[in-house]
Structure formats: structure tokens, C-alpha cells
Design an enzyme around this catalytic site. Structure first.
Site, PDB file in Angstrom:
ATOM      1  N   ASP A  11      -5.867  -1.410  -1.500  1.00 30.32           N
ATOM      2  CA  ASP A  11      -5.078  -2.454  -0.880  1.00 30.32           C
ATOM      3  C   ASP A  11      -3.628  -2.132  -1.257  1.00 30.32           C
ATOM      4  O   ASP A  11      -3.386  -1.372  -2.200  1.00 30.32           O
ATOM      5  CB  ASP A  11      -5.519  -3.812  -1.442  1.00 30.32           C
ATOM      6  N   LEU A  12      -2.658  -2.677  -0.565  1.00 26.42           N
ATOM      7  CA  LEU A  12      -1.259  -2.392  -0.884  1.00 26.42           C
ATOM      8  C   LEU A  12      -0.607  -3.525  -1.680  1.00 26.42           C
ATOM      9  O   LEU A  12      -0.136  -3.321  -2.789  1.00 26.42           O
ATOM     10  CB  LEU A  12      -0.475  -2.116   0.398  1.00 26.42           C
ATOM     11  N   ASP A  13      -0.583  -4.721  -1.095  1.00 21.58           N
ATOM     12  CA  ASP A  13       0.099  -5.852  -1.726  1.00 21.58           C
ATOM     13  C   ASP A  13      -0.629  -6.277  -2.996  1.00 21.58           C
ATOM     14  O   ASP A  13      -1.830  -6.549  -2.974  1.00 21.58           O
ATOM     15  CB  ASP A  13       0.181  -7.024  -0.752  1.00 21.58           C
ATOM     16  N   SER A  74      -5.287  -2.342   4.155  1.00 18.77           N
ATOM     17  CA  SER A  74      -4.392  -3.485   4.024  1.00 18.77           C
ATOM     18  C   SER A  74      -4.522  -4.447   5.193  1.00 18.77           C
ATOM     19  O   SER A  74      -4.530  -4.029   6.345  1.00 18.77           O
ATOM     20  CB  SER A  74      -2.944  -2.990   3.940  1.00 18.77           C
ATOM     21  N   ARG A  75      -4.581  -5.728   4.856  1.00 18.56           N
ATOM     22  CA  ARG A  75      -4.624  -6.770   5.888  1.00 18.56           C
ATOM     23  C   ARG A  75      -3.231  -7.163   6.382  1.00 18.56           C
ATOM     24  O   ARG A  75      -3.101  -8.109   7.133  1.00 18.56           O
ATOM     25  CB  ARG A  75      -5.313  -8.024   5.338  1.00 18.56           C
ATOM     26  N   ASP A 141      -6.709  -6.625  -5.258  1.00 16.52           N
ATOM     27  CA  ASP A 141      -6.396  -7.790  -6.092  1.00 16.52           C
ATOM     28  C   ASP A 141      -7.093  -9.067  -5.633  1.00 16.52           C
ATOM     29  O   ASP A 141      -6.989 -10.090  -6.302  1.00 16.52           O
ATOM     30  CB  ASP A 141      -4.884  -8.034  -6.110  1.00 16.52           C
TER      31      ASP A 141
END
Length: 178
Positions: A11-13, A74-75, A141
Site C-alpha cells: 500500500d502507499l499511504d 493503492s486505493r 496499514d
């Protein structure tokens, strides 16, 4: 011992950097170059400073050194911002300073489940969408994404929004402790 996966998805964020790129950041972005040429911090037009988590370059580099395919999952509803900053961040890998984006082999975006991201990424990388056909892990996360474990994917929960995935968490994953 778990050992290295075939594919490591991130994931990115709050997994690569400590913010939501689609709500906290607005371009244009100014890179902050370090003395060795790396860009680990950027500043957006509003003055918001964003620094990638400190262990990310080391973790991604170790995975690449061990033949692991890297994927984003990533969403974000603003993939163009994520893509832009992945190109602006620069890390040292194999003795060369390179855009962070260059370490990734596959990019999956969009407001859908991580299972969809992983299946589509696997299809692009290996021409199969069977998640059980490869050893895959997802660093994320959001605990809700643990659902990927129903499909044979190892979920590595990044609990610390201030420090992101630590080298210790990564080593614990590799040794089968998480």
C-alpha cells in the site's frame, strides 16, 4: 522461516509515506535533494513536507536484491499524484540513485479491494490471477485488508503511522514471526 516471497505488494499511504497523497498533497512538488543525490523528502505547493519512511529504501532494496517482484496496491483516488511523487522520490539502489518508481515492477490503483489489485498485478506479472500460485505478501496499514489471507497472501500489518514499516517488522516477516 517464511523467507522471501515471489511478490511483495505495498500500500502507499501510511505504508510508504505518512499521509494520504490524495488529500494531503497538491502539486507542483519540490524535491529536497540530499548530498548524495537522494530525494527522500518533497514539499508540495502548500508547504506540506513529505518524507518517505526511513526503512523503505532498505526494505525495497533487499527485496529487489533477492529477486522479489514489487507491486503497489493503492486505493488512492488520485493515482496521478502517487505516480508523480513515486517518480520524484529518489533512493540509492545498487550504487545508483534512481526514482522510487523504478524499484516497482507493477502498479495497481483504484478504489477496489486489495484482492483485485493483487489478482490484476499477478496477471500482468505472471499471466495468472491465481493468488495461491505464487508466494505473495502485502504490507498495509489498514487491518481490514487482512482479508487477503483467505486467498493465501501473507498480510503484514504496518501498525505504526509515524514510522511506517520498520526493518524489524520486515525481518520478523521474513523469519515467520508475523
Amino acid at each position: 522461516m517464511t523467507g522471501y516471497p515471489d511478490v511483495a505488494a505495498f500500500d502507499l499511504d501510511y505504508t510508504i509515506w505518512p499521509c494520504y497523497c490524495d488529500t494531503h498533497l497538491h502539486g507542483p512538488f519540490k524535491p529536497v535533494k540530499s548530498s548524495n543525490g537522494e530525494v527522500l523528502t518533497i514539499i508540495c505547493r502548500d508547504g506540506y513536507e513529505l518524507t518517505i519512511y526511513k526503512d523503505i529504501p532498505r526494505i525495497l532494496g533487499d527485496l529487489k536484491d533477492n529477486g522479489v517482484k514489487l507491486m503497489t496496491a493503492s486505493r488512492t483516488w488520485a493515482p496521478e499524484i502517487a505516480q508523480e511523487i513515486l517518480k520524484i522520490f529518489k533512493v540509492k539502489y545498487a550504487g545508483v540513485v534512481t526514482p522510487l518508481a523504478n524499484l516497482f515492477d507493477e502498479f495497481q490503483w483504484g478504489e477496489r479491494s486489495k484482492i483485485g489489485h493483487l489478482r490484476d498485478g499477478l496477471k500482468d506479472l505472471y499471466n495468472t490471477s491465481d493468488l495461491k500460485s505464487k508466494k505473495i505478501c502485502l504490507f498495509d496499514d489498514e487491518s481490514r485488508n487482512k482479508e487477503v489471507e483467505k486467498y493465501g497472501v501473507k498480510f503484514v500489518y504496518v501498525r505504526d503511522p509515524e514510522n511506517g514499516p520498520s526493518w524489524k517488522l520486515y525481518q520478523d516477516y521474513l523469519s515467520g514471526k508475523v
